[in-house]
Design an enzyme around this catalytic site. Structure first.
Site, PDB file in Angstrom:
ATOM      1  N   HIS A  18     -19.908-108.113  14.971  1.00 54.62           N
ATOM      2  CA  HIS A  18     -20.466-109.457  14.755  1.00 54.62           C
ATOM      3  C   HIS A  18     -19.342-110.471  14.551  1.00 54.62           C
ATOM      4  O   HIS A  18     -19.360-111.563  15.135  1.00 54.62           O
ATOM      5  CB  HIS A  18     -21.367-109.473  13.506  1.00 54.62           C
ATOM      6  CG  HIS A  18     -22.569-108.600  13.582  1.00 54.62           C
ATOM      7  ND1 HIS A  18     -22.852-107.657  12.626  1.00 54.62           N
ATOM      8  CD2 HIS A  18     -23.565-108.528  14.500  1.00 54.62           C
ATOM      9  CE1 HIS A  18     -23.978-107.043  12.943  1.00 54.62           C
ATOM     10  NE2 HIS A  18     -24.433-107.551  14.076  1.00 54.62           N
ATOM     11  N   LYS A  42     -39.363-105.777   7.261  1.00 56.91           N
ATOM     12  CA  LYS A  42     -38.178-104.937   7.380  1.00 56.91           C
ATOM     13  C   LYS A  42     -37.589-104.662   6.004  1.00 56.91           C
ATOM     14  O   LYS A  42     -37.404-105.582   5.208  1.00 56.91           O
ATOM     15  CB  LYS A  42     -37.141-105.675   8.257  1.00 56.91           C
ATOM     16  CG  LYS A  42     -36.148-104.786   8.923  1.00 56.91           C
ATOM     17  CD  LYS A  42     -35.348-105.615   9.912  1.00 56.91           C
ATOM     18  CE  LYS A  42     -34.367-104.756  10.654  1.00 56.91           C
ATOM     19  NZ  LYS A  42     -33.569-105.508  11.589  1.00 56.91           N
ATOM     20  N   ARG A  91     -24.025-105.298  23.583  1.00 59.93           N
ATOM     21  CA  ARG A  91     -23.222-104.079  23.601  1.00 59.93           C
ATOM     22  C   ARG A  91     -23.550-103.226  24.822  1.00 59.93           C
ATOM     23  O   ARG A  91     -22.676-102.636  25.427  1.00 59.93           O
ATOM     24  CB  ARG A  91     -23.481-103.246  22.332  1.00 59.93           C
ATOM     25  CG  ARG A  91     -22.967-103.866  21.046  1.00 59.93           C
ATOM     26  CD  ARG A  91     -23.322-103.037  19.805  1.00 59.93           C
ATOM     27  NE  ARG A  91     -24.753-102.766  19.727  1.00 59.93           N
ATOM     28  CZ  ARG A  91     -25.320-101.583  19.963  1.00 59.93           C
ATOM     29  NH1 ARG A  91     -24.588-100.535  20.232  1.00 59.93           N
ATOM     30  NH2 ARG A  91     -26.624-101.451  19.907  1.00 59.93           N
ATOM     31  N   SER A 129     -25.074-101.899  13.016  1.00 63.93           N
ATOM     32  CA  SER A 129     -25.402-101.925  11.595  1.00 63.93           C
ATOM     33  C   SER A 129     -26.145-100.650  11.187  1.00 63.93           C
ATOM     34  O   SER A 129     -25.946-100.142  10.086  1.00 63.93           O
ATOM     35  CB  SER A 129     -26.247-103.161  11.265  1.00 63.93           C
ATOM     36  OG  SER A 129     -25.481-104.329  11.417  1.00 63.93           O
TER      37      SER A 129
END
Length: 159
Positions: A18, A42, A91, A129
């Site tokens: 990031h 979440k 990515r 993450s």
């Protein structure tokens, strides 16, 4: 007109991947607002206050960077902040397909918004993450995957 980009995400935690995206995007914008989205559905790993602190530490010398939280639709948040750009890192091909769909929906909802995609550098492609959280859960050394902070022990879980 000021070129403002929103870099939205949960950043739980904010990784060197990031950090690299933001650093590489700096020449493109007058301001980048790193926006930690709040999603009540979440489960959070790190408290939002910690994530804000760590991101601010990573960019403490850069006046072009702001760190905030938001809830709701990213397009609505962008409009409130007068941002015309959404910054995203890619990515993998799977990331591209997912981000492309979101970008097209965002464009339909707010035509003035442009999504800007930067490819992750090869050395950061494998860092997520999710993987970093798993390393932390198992007491592994994650410091090589996270921006440098004043208190590296803060990334450890309190057991």
């Amino acid at each position: 007109m000021e070129r403002i980009a929103i870099f939205p995400g949960s950043f739980d935690p904010f990784t060197i991947g990031h950090e690299s995206i933001v650093t590489r995007a700096l020449p493109l914008f007058d301001k980048i607002i790193i926006s930690i989205g709040y999603n009540s559905e979440k489960r959070q790993f790190f408290p939002i206050e910690k994530r804000i602190q760590w991101i601010k530490e990573a960019f403490h010398n850069n006046p072009k960077i702001e760190v905030e939280t938001f809830s709701g639709l990213t397009v609505d948040y962008c409009q409130r902040k007068n941002a015309k750009f959404i910054l995203r890192g890619l990515r993998t091909a799977a990331d591209f397909e997912y981000e492309r769909a979101i970008a097209q929906i965002n464009k339909k909802m707010a035509y003035e918004l442009e999504s800007i995609f930067l490819l992750t550098t090869p050395e950061h492609t494998m860092i997520t993450s999710t993987i970093v959280r798993d390393i932390i859960r198992h007491d592994g050394d994650v410091l090589q995957f996270l921006p440098k902070v004043q208190d590296p022990d803060a990334y450890k879980l309190n057991k």
